[in-house]
Motif scaffolding. Structure first.
Motif, PDB file in Angstrom:
ATOM      1  N   UNK A 134       0.826  -1.203   0.000  1.00  0.00           N
ATOM      2  CA  UNK A 134       0.000   0.000   0.000  1.00  0.00           C
ATOM      3  C   UNK A 134       0.863   1.257   0.000  1.00  0.00           C
ATOM      4  N   UNK A 135       1.926   1.247   0.789  1.00  0.00           N
ATOM      5  CA  UNK A 135       2.820   2.397   0.858  1.00  0.00           C
ATOM      6  C   UNK A 135       3.534   2.622  -0.470  1.00  0.00           C
ATOM      7  N   UNK A 136       3.986   1.541  -1.089  1.00  0.00           N
ATOM      8  CA  UNK A 136       4.674   1.651  -2.376  1.00  0.00           C
ATOM      9  C   UNK A 136       3.765   2.279  -3.432  1.00  0.00           C
ATOM     10  N   UNK A 137       2.506   1.869  -3.466  1.00  0.00           N
ATOM     11  CA  UNK A 137       1.558   2.425  -4.437  1.00  0.00           C
ATOM     12  C   UNK A 137       1.251   3.882  -4.121  1.00  0.00           C
ATOM     13  N   UNK A 138       1.091   4.205  -2.848  1.00  0.00           N
ATOM     14  CA  UNK A 138       0.732   5.559  -2.446  1.00  0.00           C
ATOM     15  C   UNK A 138       1.821   6.572  -2.777  1.00  0.00           C
ATOM     16  N   UNK A 139       3.077   6.188  -2.623  1.00  0.00           N
ATOM     17  CA  UNK A 139       4.174   7.135  -2.805  1.00  0.00           C
ATOM     18  C   UNK A 139       4.967   6.924  -4.090  1.00  0.00           C
ATOM     19  N   UNK A 140       4.779   5.768  -4.737  1.00  0.00           N
ATOM     20  CA  UNK A 140       5.491   5.510  -5.987  1.00  0.00           C
ATOM     21  C   UNK A 140       4.572   5.305  -7.168  1.00  0.00           C
ATOM     22  N   UNK A 141       3.258   5.282  -6.906  1.00  0.00           N
ATOM     23  CA  UNK A 141       2.304   5.044  -7.969  1.00  0.00           C
ATOM     24  C   UNK A 141       2.140   3.565  -8.280  1.00  0.00           C
ATOM     25  N   UNK A 142       1.164   3.204  -9.115  1.00  0.00           N
ATOM     26  CA  UNK A 142       0.943   1.798  -9.456  1.00  0.00           C
ATOM     27  C   UNK A 142       2.175   1.131 -10.047  1.00  0.00           C
ATOM     28  N   UNK A 143       3.042   1.903 -10.692  1.00  0.00           N
ATOM     29  CA  UNK A 143       4.242   1.339 -11.298  1.00  0.00           C
ATOM     30  C   UNK A 143       5.213   0.750 -10.293  1.00  0.00           C
ATOM     31  N   UNK A 144       5.072   1.125  -9.022  1.00  0.00           N
ATOM     32  CA  UNK A 144       5.944   0.557  -7.999  1.00  0.00           C
ATOM     33  C   UNK A 144       5.775  -0.954  -7.919  1.00  0.00           C
ATOM     34  N   UNK A 145       4.570  -1.441  -8.246  1.00  0.00           N
ATOM     35  CA  UNK A 145       4.328  -2.883  -8.211  1.00  0.00           C
ATOM     36  C   UNK A 145       5.193  -3.593  -9.247  1.00  0.00           C
ATOM     37  N   UNK A 146       5.359  -2.982 -10.430  1.00  0.00           N
ATOM     38  CA  UNK A 146       6.231  -3.580 -11.451  1.00  0.00           C
ATOM     39  C   UNK A 146       7.653  -3.692 -10.933  1.00  0.00           C
ATOM     40  N   UNK A 147       8.149  -2.663 -10.266  1.00  0.00           N
ATOM     41  CA  UNK A 147       9.525  -2.687  -9.775  1.00  0.00           C
ATOM     42  C   UNK A 147       9.688  -3.635  -8.598  1.00  0.00           C
ATOM     43  N   UNK A 148       8.609  -3.909  -7.888  1.00  0.00           N
ATOM     44  CA  UNK A 148       8.655  -4.971  -6.880  1.00  0.00           C
ATOM     45  C   UNK A 148       8.830  -6.320  -7.559  1.00  0.00           C
ATOM     46  N   UNK A 149       8.142  -6.526  -8.686  1.00  0.00           N
ATOM     47  CA  UNK A 149       8.319  -7.764  -9.446  1.00  0.00           C
ATOM     48  C   UNK A 149       9.758  -7.882  -9.940  1.00  0.00           C
ATOM     49  N   UNK A 150      10.299  -6.762 -10.445  1.00  0.00           N
ATOM     50  CA  UNK A 150      11.655  -6.780 -10.992  1.00  0.00           C
ATOM     51  C   UNK A 150      12.683  -7.166  -9.928  1.00  0.00           C
ATOM     52  N   UNK A 151      12.553  -6.578  -8.739  1.00  0.00           N
ATOM     53  CA  UNK A 151      13.534  -6.865  -7.694  1.00  0.00           C
ATOM     54  C   UNK A 151      13.344  -8.279  -7.149  1.00  0.00           C
ATOM     55  N   UNK A 152      12.138  -8.816  -7.236  1.00  0.00           N
ATOM     56  CA  UNK A 152      11.919 -10.213  -6.827  1.00  0.00           C
ATOM     57  C   UNK A 152      12.578 -11.163  -7.823  1.00  0.00           C
ATOM     58  N   UNK A 153      12.433 -10.875  -9.104  1.00  0.00           N
ATOM     59  CA  UNK A 153      13.048 -11.716 -10.131  1.00  0.00           C
ATOM     60  C   UNK A 153      14.561 -11.750  -9.971  1.00  0.00           C
ATOM     61  N   UNK A 154      15.166 -10.578  -9.802  1.00  0.00           N
ATOM     62  CA  UNK A 154      16.617 -10.514  -9.637  1.00  0.00           C
ATOM     63  C   UNK A 154      17.043 -11.046  -8.269  1.00  0.00           C
ATOM     64  N   UNK A 155      16.231 -10.764  -7.258  1.00  0.00           N
ATOM     65  CA  UNK A 155      16.561 -11.188  -5.902  1.00  0.00           C
ATOM     66  C   UNK A 155      16.542 -12.690  -5.719  1.00  0.00           C
ATOM     67  N   UNK A 156      15.837 -13.414  -6.581  1.00  0.00           N
ATOM     68  CA  UNK A 156      15.811 -14.876  -6.473  1.00  0.00           C
ATOM     69  C   UNK A 156      17.211 -15.448  -6.683  1.00  0.00           C
ATOM     70  N   UNK A 157      17.991 -14.833  -7.560  1.00  0.00           N
ATOM     71  CA  UNK A 157      19.368 -15.310  -7.774  1.00  0.00           C
ATOM     72  C   UNK A 157      20.235 -14.977  -6.569  1.00  0.00           C
TER      73      UNK A 157
END
Length: 514
Positions: A80-103
């Motif tokens: 909720x905080x990410x969306x409120x202060x970073x906009x809906x696009x913050x969710x995409x960057x959460x996906x990106x860091x999860x993909x890279x963070x898995x390695x």
């Protein structure tokens, strides 16, 4: 004091840490030939396979122990905080860091398995960053420096997981229950302490058993109910996806001014949620009974996907598809409103309320109660995982001194200090429950940030054994074998547990030199 803690937090969680986590994920992905993509089927197969012994838990239990630490208030309030202060696009960057963070998770958790040991007090497997930081370089000229590095990490982790981080979870849990049902925060604190004491005093085996039941249940129920709400609002999903990607890359004029915030908040909250690189996952990974370290590294990499791609995504789509969001300029609730979904009443505080109102659109009046129950499960299991990590690092600090008897006090040094740690974490839970959210989050952020700095720098230096284990695992699998790890064949030193490994005889593998 508040101003001082804010200043410390701003230095610890500076942009440098966010970029370090992101860059490390890219580097580890390339070095491992994107193991997080190539080995997804193997991750799932290993996750469901049950190997355990009197000294170690199964891969699935180790996974749920890890998820217990990852899945917490960040999966609801953090999104909720990410969306409120970073906009809906913050969710995409959460996906990106999860993909890279898995390695990143694969590397740190494989190292945790390679350099694990047996607790001299309980006989259970122990491991984590403190162990691999001190053992991987034990046969080099830098041995002394890395031994100190390991001790520093262990001390920071005992402080962070034993005193600072539990307060964040208990605060969110108490606040949600007070909001939903009017419960006194003191009563929530007392009830939590009673149940928590029963679980943690039982040791790692009881922690694993508890987490293996509660974590899958709570995650599945939350995801299913969130998806039901999203399906009811299925007509909004194409618009939500368009909004997420347009916001993520500044293609929407409404969010063009905060594209930088979308990246930063998405990465920050993604890292806070899935904890890849923070050094928490290796503790649970080391507790598993496996024949090869890469097995548990792959299982733990999948935990990052479960946390962010499944649970955080469920929260994000719930909030956006129901219109229960408001986006602010300037990363503050005092900033101008750039966009809103129209469902939030004026004055609603950024946080769990976004998800509560989203659920209320389908089950009127039930949103607050459901989020309160979800947070109770999420936060409680996270506190348990924090205790396990604090106890593991206390054992490391004590070493063989943990078995020394205390003549004036009944028991050993290790048993008595463990009881003290148990008392301290219970006190932390009480204080966190009755304190303000701002105080709790600042202390928690400092603890997590310090662990992340120390661990990521460490694994960037020590990463090579993880890749050797991966190539060895894949080579044996290609030959049709059930891989068995031999560190000497791979020129890996310091892995004393594995030097006497016998796949037919579990529970008695530790070298007397460990």
């Amino acid at each position: 004091m508040s101003a001082f803690l804010d200043a410390v937090n701003s230095y610890v969680w500076s942009n440098a840490l966010v970029y370090l986590c992101l860059a490390a994920g890219i580097y580890f992905s390339v070095r491992s030939r994107f193991v997080q993509v190539r080995q997804v089927p193997e991750m799932i197969r290993l996750m469901l396979k049950g190997e355990k012994s009197p000294s170690g838990v199964s891969s699935f239990q180790a996974l749920t122990m890890s998820l217990a630490g990852r899945v917490g208030t960040g999966n609801i309030a953090g999104v909720a905080t990410a969306i409120a202060f970073g906009g809906p696009g913050a969710l995409f960057w959460m996906w990106a860091v999860a993909f890279l963070g898995a390695s990143t998770s694969f590397v740190e958790c494989t190292l945790g398995q390679i350099y694990k040991t047996r607790d001299p007090l309980t006989g259970e497997y122990r491991g984590g960053p403190a162990y691999y930081l001190s053992r991987a370089m034990a046969h080099t000229r830098a041995a002394g420096a890395f031994k100190v590095y390991g001790l520093v990490f262990a001390a920071v982790t005992v402080l962070a997981c034993g005193l600072l981080l539990p307060s964040v979870q208990s605060n969110s849990m108490a606040s949600a229950m007070e909001s939903a049902w009017g419960f006194s925060k003191w009563w929530v604190a007392v009830g939590t302490v009673i149940v928590l004491a029963f679980v943690i005093i039982g040791g790692v085996k009881r922690i694993a058993a508890f987490a293996s039941i509660v974590v899958p249940f709570m995650a599945i129920v939350y995801i299913v109910l969130a998806l039901i709400v999203v399906l009811v609002n299925a007509g909004q999903v194409p618009q939500v996806l368009e909004m997420i990607f347009a916001s993520a890359f500044g293609l929407d004029s409404a969010f063009g001014a905060i594209i930088g915030s979308a990246v930063m908040w998405g990465v920050k909250r993604g890292i806070y949620s899935n904890e890849a690189g923070q050094g928490t996952g290796p503790h649970a990974a080391a507790a598993a009974e496996v024949s090869h370290p890469a097995k548990q590294g792959l299982v733990q990499a999948f935990a990052v996907y479960v946390d962010t791609l499944f649970i955080c995504s469920a929260t994000g789509f719930l909030i956006l598809s129901t219109g229960a969001y408001r986006v602010f300029e300037g990363e503050s609730e005092t900033g101008a409103v750039l966009a809103e979904g129209g469902r939030l009443p004026e004055g609603v505080e950024v946080g769990p309320a976004y998800a509560q109102i989203g659920f209320d659109t389908l089950w009127s009046g039930a949103g607050s109660s459901f989020i309160a129950v979800s947070l109770a499960f999420f936060c409680f299991t996270t506190i348990i995982a924090y205790y396990y990590m604090a106890e593991t690092n206390l054992r490391f600090l004590l070493g063989r001194a943990s078995t020394v008897s205390m003549p004036l006090i009944r028991g050993t040094v290790g048993s008595n200090l463990t009881m003290l740690l148990q008392a301290l974490i219970l006190v932390s839970v009480v204080l966190g429950a009755v304190s303000t959210a701002t105080e709790a989050w600042v202390l928690g952020d400092i603890g997590v940030g310090l662990m992340a700095w120390l661990n990521i720098v460490g694994i960037l230096i020590l990463q090579q054994p993880a890749y050797r284990a991966l190539w060895d695992y894949e080579k044996q699998k290609k030959a049709g074998l059930d891989p068995v790890f031999d560190p000497r064949a791979l020129d890996i030193t310091g892995a004393t547990f594995w030097e006497n490994y016998d796949p037919l005889k579990t529970g008695e593998r530790e070298s007397t030199r460990a």
